[in-house]
Every structure is written in structure tokens, then in C-alpha cells.
Design a protein around this motif. Sequence first.
Motif, PDB file in Angstrom:
ATOM      1  N   VAL A   1       0.829  -1.202   0.000  1.00  0.00           N
ATOM      2  CA  VAL A   1       0.000   0.000   0.000  1.00  0.00           C
ATOM      3  C   VAL A   1       0.864   1.252   0.000  1.00  0.00           C
TER       4      VAL A   1
ATOM      5  N   LEU B   1      -7.042  -0.669  -4.493  1.00  0.00           N
ATOM      6  CA  LEU B   1      -8.027  -0.850  -3.430  1.00  0.00           C
ATOM      7  C   LEU B   1      -8.786  -2.158  -3.605  1.00  0.00           C
TER       8      LEU B   1
ATOM      9  N   TYR C   1      -5.485   0.287   6.167  1.00  0.00           N
ATOM     10  CA  TYR C   1      -4.811   0.178   4.874  1.00  0.00           C
ATOM     11  C   TYR C   1      -5.780   0.510   3.742  1.00  0.00           C
TER      12      TYR C   1
ATOM     13  N   ALA D   1      -5.313   3.244   0.873  1.00  0.00           N
ATOM     14  CA  ALA D   1      -5.361   2.914  -0.555  1.00  0.00           C
ATOM     15  C   ALA D   1      -6.394   3.764  -1.274  1.00  0.00           C
TER      16      ALA D   1
ATOM     17  N   GLN E   1      -4.913   7.129  -1.801  1.00  0.00           N
ATOM     18  CA  GLN E   1      -3.909   7.084  -2.871  1.00  0.00           C
ATOM     19  C   GLN E   1      -4.570   7.080  -4.242  1.00  0.00           C
ATOM     20  N   GLU E   2      -5.637   6.294  -4.401  1.00  0.00           N
ATOM     21  CA  GLU E   2      -6.311   6.256  -5.697  1.00  0.00           C
ATOM     22  C   GLU E   2      -6.881   7.622  -6.055  1.00  0.00           C
TER      23      GLU E   2
END
Length: 893
Positions: A536, A543, A628, A632, A635-636
Motif C-alpha cells: 500500500v 483498493l 490500509y 489505498a 492514494q487512488e
Amino acid sequence: MWRPLLRDAKRDNGPDMADNDIVASAGSLGSGPRSGRGHLRIYLGSAAGVGKTFAMLGEGHRRAERGADVVVAFAEAHGRPQTAALLDGLEVIPRTRIEYRGGSFEEMDLDAVLARRPEIALVDEFAHTNVPGSRNEKRWQDVEEMLDAGIDVISAVNIQHLESLNDVVEKITGVPQRETVPDAIVRAADQVELVDMTPEALRRRMAHGNIYPPEKIDAALTNYFRTGNLSALRELALLWLADKVDEGLQRYRNEHKIQGAWEARERVVVALTGGPEGKTLIRRAARIAARSSGGDLLAVHVTKSDGLTGANPAALAAQRRLVESVGGTYHQVVGDNISEALLTFARAENATQLVLGASRRSWLTAMLTGPGIGNRTIRGSGDIDVHIVTHAEMGRGKGLPRHRGGITRRRQLAGYALAVAIAPLLTFVLANLRSQLNLTSEVLLFLTWVVVVALTGGFVPALLAAIAGSLLLNYYFIAPIHQLTIAEANNALALGVFVAVALLVSSVVDTAARRTKQAARANAESELLATTAGSVLRGQQGLTALLDRIREAFGMDSVTLLESHSPSAQARTAASSWRPVASCGDCPITRPEEADVEVPVADNLSLALHGRPLPAADRRVLGAFATYAAVALDQERLAAEAEAAKPIAAADRMRTALLAAVSHDLRTPLASAKAAVTSLRTPDVDWDADDHDELLATADESLDRLTHLVDNLLDMSRLQAGALSLFPRPAGLDEIVSRALDNLDGRHAAAGKISVDIPESLPEINVDPAILERVIVNLTENALRYSPAGKPPLLSASALGGRVELRVIDRGPGIPEENRDRMFVPFQRLGDTDNTTGVGLGLALSRGLTEAMGGTLTAEETPGGGLTMTVSVPVVTETAYEYEPGRREREVQ
């Protein structure tokens, strides 16, 4: 004994012949002379000009010098002086003339060769198609008649003429090959020699005029003789010859009954069972084979002789497709002894390495059934390397260990069975030996029994065994016998120690088992969390993939990440306030209340799992996974925002560059026009006619330049906005080029000196003529700007595989390869310090316009110095191929 022959190529076809060019020869192994039939030797080349004919004639001279009767049945020099010079000193059989469709064509005189009956005949162009009316349709059929007559033949052929590679070569080069020869004919040759040359050396020979006449050099270099095409053809020739050598090697091994592996070529065999570990083994074996250039991958599945197999046919079919997708071959053999069948297959294929999966048996099964297939294969492998690859079964090994007792249920049942089965047997045996054993021995034997039960089944079966053992000792072996009473204190002490030791041992065994289970779970948790966290943080795991890992780890049916638009408590209970952000598995959750397990991540984010309730320890680990998932998701979204910001940043850079261009480059022609007009309007100066005309010409030229720059800027803006209107239609390239050059005449004095080579036979192209004309004008102006005096640009064109390529070739300073992509960036003028000639949009606009019409614009070095711009556009229809009578094997241009 076969030995590969590598010798320096002394075929001096030109002064630029590379010193490291080689001729690789692979003889036919173990096939001695055949009675009454001649021998065939073939020179194999990757492309025209590598020196096949030169090598063939050179070999003819060497044979003649050794006293052999050598004739030239047919040789084509293709206008190359060095090749033609080798015909001197050799007897040449005159060619026969054949009339066809009003024309006269020359062919090899087969009857004259057979009547002359030399020892050796040199026959060029092995794949040539004879003119209709000849004795045979193909020249290789003429060669077969010579061989049957006992004449040795030396011939030459290019790799693109082999039937099995015909479609492959067409895909690589875009040029169909109509003249082919069956592979079996060439493979049956007694000797095949590869005439090898690097693509760079071959292109140098081409540029120096040692292959084609000067007027065909540029077209050939930018068409068929590209570096990529030549590299691919060279690799095909090397691989084909390697297979030919391998066939001979296998034949030699069979004739001499050689069973050991000869590591002349890496051959990797991977054993498949149809189990879930198959994909891992295939990929591992493919990597091993890839480490060796030309390595082979062979997959084999062993079935029993009765035809029964425990493998899943669907899984085997999927693994077969995977093997073929990585360039391997799939095989199936029959054998009751799997290890012996694997080794037999590997030795028959001259395999050097064998890949097996680690056994899926448990340690208890392995202990009871003996060594597995892997161990037996290793012991019998001999000089074959055996790789045992570890793997995780699909769907297993990924989940976390369940929180149960330290001893499994199966072991507990086994403990109960030992307690019940051994107790009466041990009592019966000791009762019969009562006269020979004392109480101490009897207690120790019962204690041993209890310890065995404890080691097998844990604390509870051992406790029951200790109680039962104490009662049996008291009743059968402690006086008074057959009564549940104890007469002596020592006996009572012994019985008490027995029970205490049994309970302590059972407790220790059970505690150790529990600790082992806990340690295994903790290790699995830490490994899973560490791996997931690293993936991650590095952004390597999306994801959805993370949710799928959570589902597998905890054995759930589905995992969904829910997001709420409102974090208030009232809104969280409403179904409309939640929406799934990402999910995996069946039946995704839409509200937290529907989940079997819910882990809140934030006020507006929740991880919902459907399948079964989880214990508290699993929920603790699940909380880390939920965190996590939130990371994720962030982040996306950040990656999506960054991707969305790229066009904005590019537009900002474009606007900045545009402002800089407008502030400087557009100001220059505007200032010139303004100055000219102002001067004309000045009442204090009386301009004569010549000055008046010159000022008007200056203003007109400056305004034309300004219009041209503004048009380029507007077209670039339309291209970037996707609003440029195109009207493609069938058109002739020669007409478009003619109009483009007419447009140049008014702006460039040197425009009339441009060399043009546009064949009239080119097919029509599907383009917008006005747009393509602008592209040609831009490219030609650029070529004129950098062409040295006395070396005007050249415009040439050719058809290639459903496309027409126009090349604008200059002999200027050129552009380094590392800067060729930058030259198509707007507002770039590499090495151009003249800021009065434009804003650096010409090439960028040309590429954009060409790609908008479905074409491409690329730049490459002109052999001998300079830059070649190649415009490739689609044709309207493909031209039909017509047979040309008497056509020789042509060198593709």
C-alpha cells in the motif's frame, strides 16, 4: 562427431565488410553419403546483400582449386561488381531463353546441366519461380533432379522464402513474399550454412552502394532495410538454423544411443499435476528458460496407464494455454511410476533442467508413505538439474490460522483411540508377566503409555488415560489385587507420582501446542500485515486487490468499503447516505447494518464484511486492514487528481510558452510590417517607385509570415481541443506533393532544386489532401533550412503493407537520437538560434495533423548524415499482385 564451424567471413563484398561477420555452418549429423544421389549445400541469409551468392561462388572456386569439376548452372550478380568478378575462372552454363506472352526470358538450362553432368553445380536463388513453360514450376524442383542425377548442388536462399516463416516475415516487414520453398526441402539439405551480418553492417553496405544502385538506396534503407526489420530477420534465421542443428544433434544421439544430457542448449521441463500450483511452476520454469538465449520450455503431465487421472481437466487446459502463451510446448505421457516417466521424457528431449513443485503431502503422510516423487526424481536424475519450487496452494495458506486449541480435533481423536486401545492390551500383557516384573516397572510402562497419549491427543485424553491407568494399576497390580484399595504407603506414593507426572506431561504438551499455534498465527499476522503495508505504501496494490486479500485472509464471501456523504449519527442509519466505494466477492454490502462484521474507519468510512462473525483477535487484525483500505482509497483519489491535473499543467506550460512566443517571435514580423506601412505613410519622404515597391513587398512578406504563424497556433489549439475538422478522401500522393512544392516556390528560391522520386504506381491514400499538403510544406521547409549548399532535400515514397510512406530526406547536420522526441514538442527549435523564422510549431503541428489522419510521423538518421522524416498514411485499397513472367528473386526495396 559434429563440430560447429565458425570462421571469419572473407567474402569481401565491399570495403565496409565488418571484421566480426561470420558464417555459421551446421552440418547434417550422422548422415553419411547417400548412394547415387548428390549432396545439397545451402547458404542461408537473413536478407538480401549479406553475401550468399558471394559465398557460394567463393566455395565453387575453392572446390575447383582442389580439382573438382565445378560449373555455374545459374548465378545472379544483381549488378554487384565484386560478385560478378567471381564468375571469372568458373565454367558458366549458358541460360536458355523461354518465350512467354510476347516476351523473352532467361532461365537456367536444366537439360544442359544434366547433359554436362558436372560433379558440383552452383545454383543461385533456390526459391525462384520459373517462367511458365519451363520444365518445373520451381527452381528447387530443378535442383532435386540434379541431386537425383548424382550432381552435388550448392545453392542460396533467404530466410523470408521459407514457407513456415512466410506470414511471420510479412507481419514484420509488411512485404508479402510470393516465392517460397518448403521447409522440409531445406531441412533435408546435407549442410546449411548461415551467412550472417549485423543490421548496422548491412545498412552501411547499402549506404556505400554495394547492394543497390544509388537511386534505390534511400527507399530501401527507410523501408525494408530498417534496423528493426533486419534484427528480426536475423533472429529468425539464427533460431531456424538452431532448430536444424538440434534435429541433427538428436539424430546423432539416437544413432549412437547416447542417453546422457548434452548441454548444448538449455531445455527446461516442468512437471504439471493439474493442481493449483501449476501456474507458479510454469512461470518459474519460463524464467529459468529465459535466462538462456534460445532456451526451450516443455511442460509434461504424466497419466496412469489405465487412463485414470486425479487432475482437473479444466485446470490442465488452462495450464496448457499458459505454457503456450509463454512460448513453451505441452506434452502428455503415460506411466505408472511418475518419477521414472518424468526422467525418461526429460532424457528423450535432452533436457538439462527439471522443475517440480514441492510436495503437498503432510509430514505425517510423508513419514508413513516414504519418499515422494521429488526425492525419487532427484535420486535418479543423474546429470539433469532438478528444481524443487515451493508454492502456496490456491485458496489455502492465505487465511489466518483459526483460534482453536493447540491440539487439532484429529489428534485429539487419535489420543482417545490410543487411550482406549492400548489400556486393555497393556494390562493383559503385564498381568501375564506379573511374576517377572515389579510394581516400579509396571508403573513406568503405564506412564509411558500416558505420555504417548499426551503427545498425540493433548491434555484431556492424557488426563483420562492417567485416571484409567491409576485405577488399572490399583486393581490389577497393587496388593490387595483385584481390589480398589492400597495396603502399603509406597504403593500409594508411586500411584500418586504416576498421576502427577502424567498430568504435568500432558499439561506441558498441550501448552507447547497452544504456544506453537499462537506463534504460527502471530507470524502469519505479522507477515500478512507487513506485506500489505509495504504494497500500500509503495502504491503497488489497488483498493480492489486489497479488499480481495482481506476476503481471502478472513474467509469472507464479500468485502465492501462504504462511504457516507454525511458523518452525522442520523445519516449513518439511512441507506441513502451510504454508497459502496469498492467491493469484491458476491453480494456486496450497501449499508453497515447488513454486514456480519463492520469496522468503522472514519466518521464517513466503514469496512463491511459478509460471511461469518469474527472472533475478537481477528477483528484486531481487521482494524489494521481497514486502515490500509482507507490509505489505498486516498492514494487512488490523489492519483486520479494528479492525472486530472496533468492536462491543466500542460495547458499552463503551453500558455506560458505561447506568451513567450507572442512576446518575441510574433512581434518581429508585426514590427516589420508596421515599419514598412508607417514609412509609406510618412509625408516628409518622397519615395521613388523602387523604394515604394520594396516597402510594400516587406509589409506583404511580414504579414504572410505573421498569418502563417497565427494559423499554426490556431491549428495547434484546435488539435489539442479535438476540434480540428478533417475531410479524408482518396487522393494521389504525387498530386499532393506537386501542389506542396508549388506552394514553396514563392517562399524559397531553392524549392525548384528539390529532388522528387514519387512512383506513379503508388496506390491512392485516404487523407485530407489540404492537411497533408501543409504537413509536406512544413517538413520540406524544415529540410531546406538545414540542407547544405549543393545537397537539396529528396522527397521519395513507396508502398509498404497497406500504407504509403513519404520520406523527406536531407543531408544536414541531423539530430542526435536522444533529442528526436523533443523535436516534436511545441515551441522547441533544437539548435536553431534564428528567432525570426517561427515559434517552433512546425514539426509538432505536422505530427499532430498526420496522426489526426490516422498516420504517423517519425524521424530517423539518414545514412551518411542528415535527417529523414517519414510520413506513413493508410492506403484506400491494396493493389493486387500480378505474376511477372521471368521474374527473378527480387531484392526487396
